[in-house]
Write an enzyme that holds these catalytic residues in place. Structure first.
Site, PDB file in Angstrom:
ATOM      1  N   MET A  32       0.845  -1.196   0.000  1.00  0.00           N
ATOM      2  CA  MET A  32       0.000   0.000   0.000  1.00  0.00           C
ATOM      3  C   MET A  32       0.882   1.249   0.000  1.00  0.00           C
ATOM      4  O   MET A  32       0.434   2.337   0.373  1.00  0.00           O
ATOM      5  CB  MET A  32      -0.935  -0.004   1.204  1.00  0.00           C
ATOM      6  N   GLY A  33       2.140   1.086  -0.415  1.00  0.00           N
ATOM      7  CA  GLY A  33       3.041   2.236  -0.467  1.00  0.00           C
ATOM      8  C   GLY A  33       3.540   2.625   0.912  1.00  0.00           C
ATOM      9  O   GLY A  33       3.526   1.811   1.838  1.00  0.00           O
ATOM     10  N   HIS A  36       8.972   1.061   3.443  1.00  0.00           N
ATOM     11  CA  HIS A  36      10.065   1.085   4.414  1.00  0.00           C
ATOM     12  C   HIS A  36      10.924  -0.154   4.177  1.00  0.00           C
ATOM     13  O   HIS A  36      10.667  -0.927   3.232  1.00  0.00           O
ATOM     14  CB  HIS A  36       9.511   1.125   5.846  1.00  0.00           C
ATOM     15  N   HIS A  39       9.325  -3.548   3.327  1.00  0.00           N
ATOM     16  CA  HIS A  39       8.919  -3.780   1.931  1.00  0.00           C
ATOM     17  C   HIS A  39      10.144  -4.090   1.062  1.00  0.00           C
ATOM     18  O   HIS A  39      10.087  -4.931   0.163  1.00  0.00           O
ATOM     19  CB  HIS A  39       8.228  -2.530   1.360  1.00  0.00           C
ATOM     20  N   GLY A 150       4.971 -10.018   4.251  1.00  0.00           N
ATOM     21  CA  GLY A 150       5.806  -9.926   5.453  1.00  0.00           C
ATOM     22  C   GLY A 150       5.136 -10.640   6.627  1.00  0.00           C
ATOM     23  O   GLY A 150       3.917 -10.579   6.800  1.00  0.00           O
ATOM     24  N   LYS A 152       5.095  -9.798   9.610  1.00  0.00           N
ATOM     25  CA  LYS A 152       4.497  -8.918  10.630  1.00  0.00           C
ATOM     26  C   LYS A 152       2.975  -9.004  10.618  1.00  0.00           C
ATOM     27  O   LYS A 152       2.334  -8.955  11.655  1.00  0.00           O
ATOM     28  CB  LYS A 152       4.932  -7.459  10.436  1.00  0.00           C
ATOM     29  N   GLN A 156      -2.897 -11.904   8.175  1.00  0.00           N
ATOM     30  CA  GLN A 156      -3.034 -11.688   6.727  1.00  0.00           C
ATOM     31  C   GLN A 156      -2.361 -12.838   5.966  1.00  0.00           C
ATOM     32  O   GLN A 156      -2.934 -13.406   5.026  1.00  0.00           O
ATOM     33  CB  GLN A 156      -2.385 -10.352   6.354  1.00  0.00           C
ATOM     34  N   VAL A 179      11.070  -7.101   9.494  1.00  0.00           N
ATOM     35  CA  VAL A 179      12.279  -6.265   9.601  1.00  0.00           C
ATOM     36  C   VAL A 179      12.073  -5.311  10.779  1.00  0.00           C
ATOM     37  O   VAL A 179      11.005  -4.706  10.922  1.00  0.00           O
ATOM     38  CB  VAL A 179      12.534  -5.483   8.291  1.00  0.00           C
ATOM     39  N   SER A 189       4.411   1.028   8.136  1.00  0.00           N
ATOM     40  CA  SER A 189       4.103   2.336   7.537  1.00  0.00           C
ATOM     41  C   SER A 189       3.452   3.249   8.565  1.00  0.00           C
ATOM     42  O   SER A 189       3.534   4.476   8.464  1.00  0.00           O
ATOM     43  CB  SER A 189       3.171   2.158   6.343  1.00  0.00           C
TER      44      SER A 189
HETATM   45  O1  PAF Z   1      -0.146  -5.645   3.673  1.00  0.00           O
HETATM   46  C1  PAF Z   1      -0.553  -4.755   2.924  1.00  0.00           C
HETATM   47  O2  PAF Z   1       0.105  -3.743   2.673  1.00  0.00           O
HETATM   48  C2  PAF Z   1      -1.943  -4.892   2.308  1.00  0.00           C
HETATM   49  O3  PAF Z   1      -2.811  -5.541   3.174  1.00  0.00           O
HETATM   50  C3  PAF Z   1      -1.926  -5.584   0.939  1.00  0.00           C
HETATM   51  C4  PAF Z   1      -1.454  -7.028   1.046  1.00  0.00           C
HETATM   52  C5  PAF Z   1      -1.011  -4.825  -0.021  1.00  0.00           C
HETATM   53  C6  PAF Z   1      -3.334  -5.603   0.341  1.00  0.00           C
HETATM   54  O4  PAF Z   1      -3.845  -4.310   0.194  1.00  0.00           O
END
Ligand code: PAF
Length: 283
Positions: A32-33, A36, A39, A150, A152, A156, A179, A189
């Site tokens: 989601m941008g 850091h 990612h 990740g 963390k 998910q 990390v 983020s």
């Molecule tokens: O972990 C994330 O940043 C979000 O949940 C993802 C996997 C990009 C889905 O929007």
């Protein structure tokens, strides 16, 4: 070289088809941008796992509740693009909400099932349905050989693996270790929301996990009590949950349980909700 960036689904598919046409394998790093080092560790591993790396940057409205931080979620596309270019990403997919949800939202969504209602899902109703829906869309758009997440975001990861298995999605899911900052705070983020004082207070989360890891011989209940002692009564820290779950089911373990367990912690620090976890072995 400037990082090739596409915004539409059609452009993404034809760019990936060109990669495939050259006989190269593809890895996807969905984000989601507000990138850091966590990612960038996913990207580094993706570069080892496949010939070409596609990264998506999309703040997915479907996975935010009405009272959550969708509007103020950090959007830093310029800096993200520069970081991804330095990291050796081959293609950036940065769609708009209208590209991903031309009718406002999908009418069909992926339902996370009972595990989606536990822990993060209890505090964030609908979050995991929205997350799985966008991950399913991204997998269909890019069609990668491997997709990376990740550790963390352990719940998910569990649910993505389950979706991929249950729906026979032809992709390999790889999970990359969390990390951490030098003092142990997990990179996130949302850390950028923390004031200097809250940043210091947030260390209660890794301290709780370290206390749990040091107390595994005492059994689940006493291990969690040791962890809780690090979290409770700390000024500015509002614990949400601290549990040990069986990594195979994501169900909380009882006191007789022995074997691998994921200790999961969530707390609000100065208005920012933080999560972290550690895999331990209860012996
Ligand atoms: O972990 C994330 O940043 C979000 O949940 C993802 C996997 C990009 C889905 O929007």
């Amino acid at each position: 070289m400037t990082l090739p960036t596409v915004t539409t689904i059609a452009e993404t598919r034809s760019a990936v088809a060109a990669v495939r046409g050259a006989g190269r394998s593809v890895a996807l790093v969905p984000t989601m941008g507000a990138l850091h080092d966590g990612h960038l560790a996913l990207v580094a591993r993706a570069r080892e796992a496949a010939d070409a790396v596609v990264t998506s940057v999309f703040v997915n409205p479907l996975q935010f509740g009405p009272a959550e931080d969708f509007d103020r979620y950090p959007r830093t596309l310029e800096a993200d693009t520069a970081a991804l270019e330095r990291a050796g990403v081959d293609l950036l997919f940065a769609p708009s909400v209208a590209d991903m949800y031309p009718e406002g939202r999908t009418r069909i969504t992926v339902a996370a099932g009972p595990v989606g209602d536990l822990l993060e899902g209890r505090v964030r109703p609908g979050h995991f349905d929205g997350m799985l829906t966008v991950v399913a869309k991204l997998l269909h758009i890019v069609g990668p050989d491997v997709v990376l997440f990740g550790q963390k975001d352990a719940q998910q990861v569990f649910l993505v693996r389950r979706m991929v298995a249950d729906l026979n999605v032809p992709v390999r899911v790889e999970v990359v270790p969390t990390v951490r900052e030098p003092d142990g705070l997990a990179r996130s983020s949302r850390n950028r929301y923390l004031s200097a004082e809250d940043r210091r207070r947030a260390l209660a989360l890794p301290s709780a996990l370290a206390a749990a890891a040091a107390a595994t011989d005492a059994g689940p209940e006493r291990m969690l009590a040791a962890a809780r002692a690090e979290l409770e009564g700390r000024e500015g820290v509002e614990p949400d949950y601290l549990v040990a779950v069986d990594p195979a089911t994501f169900r909380p373990v009882d006191d007789r349980y022995r074997g691998p367990a994921l200790v999961l912690v969530a707390a609000r620090v100065g208005g920012t909700r933080l999560i972290d976890n550690e895999l331990v072995s209860l012996g």
